[in-house]
Write a protein that holds these residues in place. Structure first.
Motif, PDB file in Angstrom:
ATOM      1  N   ALA A 159       0.585   3.100  13.725  1.00 41.16           N
ATOM      2  CA  ALA A 159       1.392   3.040  12.501  1.00 41.16           C
ATOM      3  C   ALA A 159       2.852   3.075  12.919  1.00 41.16           C
ATOM      4  O   ALA A 159       3.244   3.917  13.732  1.00 41.16           O
ATOM      5  CB  ALA A 159       1.085   4.223  11.589  1.00 41.16           C
ATOM      6  N   LEU A 160       3.626   2.147  12.400  1.00 42.81           N
ATOM      7  CA  LEU A 160       5.066   2.072  12.693  1.00 42.81           C
ATOM      8  C   LEU A 160       5.819   2.485  11.439  1.00 42.81           C
ATOM      9  O   LEU A 160       5.609   1.907  10.366  1.00 42.81           O
ATOM     10  CB  LEU A 160       5.419   0.626  13.084  1.00 42.81           C
ATOM     11  CG  LEU A 160       6.898   0.286  13.271  1.00 42.81           C
ATOM     12  CD1 LEU A 160       7.520   1.050  14.427  1.00 42.81           C
ATOM     13  CD2 LEU A 160       7.061  -1.229  13.521  1.00 42.81           C
ATOM     14  N   LEU A 161       6.668   3.499  11.583  1.00 41.65           N
ATOM     15  CA  LEU A 161       7.426   3.995  10.428  1.00 41.65           C
ATOM     16  C   LEU A 161       8.910   3.945  10.745  1.00 41.65           C
ATOM     17  O   LEU A 161       9.328   4.321  11.842  1.00 41.65           O
ATOM     18  CB  LEU A 161       7.029   5.442  10.117  1.00 41.65           C
ATOM     19  CG  LEU A 161       5.571   5.577   9.690  1.00 41.65           C
ATOM     20  CD1 LEU A 161       4.892   6.676  10.466  1.00 41.65           C
ATOM     21  CD2 LEU A 161       5.471   5.831   8.197  1.00 41.65           C
ATOM     22  N   ILE A 162       9.684   3.484   9.777  1.00 44.14           N
ATOM     23  CA  ILE A 162      11.129   3.447   9.945  1.00 44.14           C
ATOM     24  C   ILE A 162      11.738   4.281   8.836  1.00 44.14           C
ATOM     25  O   ILE A 162      11.558   3.969   7.644  1.00 44.14           O
ATOM     26  CB  ILE A 162      11.636   1.989   9.898  1.00 44.14           C
ATOM     27  CG1 ILE A 162      10.961   1.219  11.042  1.00 44.14           C
ATOM     28  CG2 ILE A 162      13.154   1.944  10.036  1.00 44.14           C
ATOM     29  CD1 ILE A 162      11.010  -0.258  10.919  1.00 44.14           C
ATOM     30  N   ASP A 163      12.385   5.390   9.211  1.00 45.35           N
ATOM     31  CA  ASP A 163      12.886   6.355   8.222  1.00 45.35           C
ATOM     32  C   ASP A 163      11.788   6.714   7.218  1.00 45.35           C
ATOM     33  O   ASP A 163      12.027   6.765   6.011  1.00 45.35           O
ATOM     34  CB  ASP A 163      14.125   5.808   7.501  1.00 45.35           C
ATOM     35  CG  ASP A 163      15.327   5.722   8.434  1.00 45.35           C
ATOM     36  OD1 ASP A 163      15.367   6.471   9.434  1.00 45.35           O
ATOM     37  OD2 ASP A 163      16.224   4.898   8.168  1.00 45.35           O
ATOM     38  N   GLY A 164      10.582   6.898   7.712  1.00 48.16           N
ATOM     39  CA  GLY A 164       9.456   7.332   6.865  1.00 48.16           C
ATOM     40  C   GLY A 164       8.767   6.215   6.101  1.00 48.16           C
ATOM     41  O   GLY A 164       7.777   6.451   5.417  1.00 48.16           O
ATOM     42  N   VAL A 165       9.279   4.979   6.228  1.00 42.67           N
ATOM     43  CA  VAL A 165       8.672   3.851   5.506  1.00 42.67           C
ATOM     44  C   VAL A 165       7.772   3.073   6.477  1.00 42.67           C
ATOM     45  O   VAL A 165       8.179   2.718   7.581  1.00 42.67           O
ATOM     46  CB  VAL A 165       9.755   2.912   4.912  1.00 42.67           C
ATOM     47  CG1 VAL A 165       9.115   1.721   4.215  1.00 42.67           C
ATOM     48  CG2 VAL A 165      10.651   3.681   3.942  1.00 42.67           C
TER      49      VAL A 165
END
Ligand code: BGC
Length: 268
Positions: A159-165
């Motif tokens: 899972a890739l998350l950017i600033d929680g997104v």
């Protein structure tokens, strides 16, 4: 995850459960688990129930178990379910460790029809669900920047998350490593099958994670899957520049992440 057209939104009769509650189902190769989740706290509000995954795990057979888990809990309302494959707009696109008949199956629709009772099911990739849960309530809570969660089990999920997104369906477990599909070298199942020590297996995991690190330069790695229960035996052996934290929600990550996704995408 699926976005819905205006006409679909209008015809939807699903309403949120009480106080932001939703039902989460975690579908794995051996077991399927479900519980009602308070998505405002990340806590399970009913006992987690587990039923063995049917074999062969065809869409119809699995849908029957999803419906049973939901009806045993007496639940009506939003339902999220994890599935170990690429899920684009509700439709399974891959079947790395699951029955090949899943490819092209509209999992959202199949499960929603099986459950009936004015409930609607949203299906998402299993590692993506764990990533959502860890970002909201676990090891990646409040972490800014790029977080990569990797689950080590039968396969390797990501899972890739950017600033929680979440950026869904990254499938980093299928990167090529030394000419092989990475999960066929470094999944936890490979350690079990070959009776490998943590020391030996961690060298493969290290090579794999260094590869991911070079590609993404993440701010944090979170490692999950059953093997994260014994994180102290292998995480300290990894030679990465990026900090690595074991997942915190363990058995509940999939259920909690699926419930959060259901609340956010099916509406409260
Ligand atoms: C699948 C992924 C899944 C992972 C963990 C991989 O083989 O391709 O979709 O997330 O296993 O179950």
């Amino acid at each position: 995850m699926r976005s819905r057209s205006a006409s679909e939104e209008q015809s939807m009769v699903v309403t949120g459960g009480p106080d932001g509650q939703a039902f989460g189902v975690d579908i794995g190769g051996t077991g399927m688990k479900g519980a009602v989740v308070d998505t405002g706290t990340g806590q399970l509000v009913t006992e987690r129930k587990r039923i063995l995954t049917p074999h062969p795990a065809t869409p119809e057979a699995v849908a029957g178990v999803v419906a049973q888990l939901v009806s045993d809990a007496g639940w009506q309302g939003p339902i999220g379910a994890t599935f170990p494959a690429v899920i684009k707009h509700g439709v399974a696109q891959s079947a790395a460790n699951v029955d090949p008949s899943w490819v092209g199956t509209d999992a959202d629709k199949t499960f929603t029809q099986a459950v009936g009772d004015n409930s609607e099911v949203l299906v998402l990739n299993d590692a993506d669900a764990a990533g959502i849960a860890e970002a909201r309530y676990g090891a990646a809570k409040g972490v800014a920047g790029v977080v990569i969660l990797l689950t080590f089990g039968t396969g390797i999920g990501s899972a890739l998350l950017i600033d929680g997104v979440l950026v869904p369906n990254t499938e980093l477990g299928h990167l090529e490593l030394d000419g092989h599909d990475a999960e066929s070298r470094a999944a936890a199942s490979v350690r079990d099958e070959h009776g490998m020590s943590y020391k030996k297996w961690s060298k493969r995991v290290d090579a794999y994670m260094q590869h991911v690190e070079r590609l993404f330069t993440p701010d944090l790695f979170v490692v999950g899957g059953g093997v994260s229960k014994n994180a102290e035996k292998w995480v300290p052996l990894l030679e990465l520049k990026t900090p690595v934290k074991p997942a915190q929600l363990l058995n509940d990550a999939g259920i909690v992440g699926a419930a959060i996704a259901a609340i956010e995408h099916l509406g409260e």
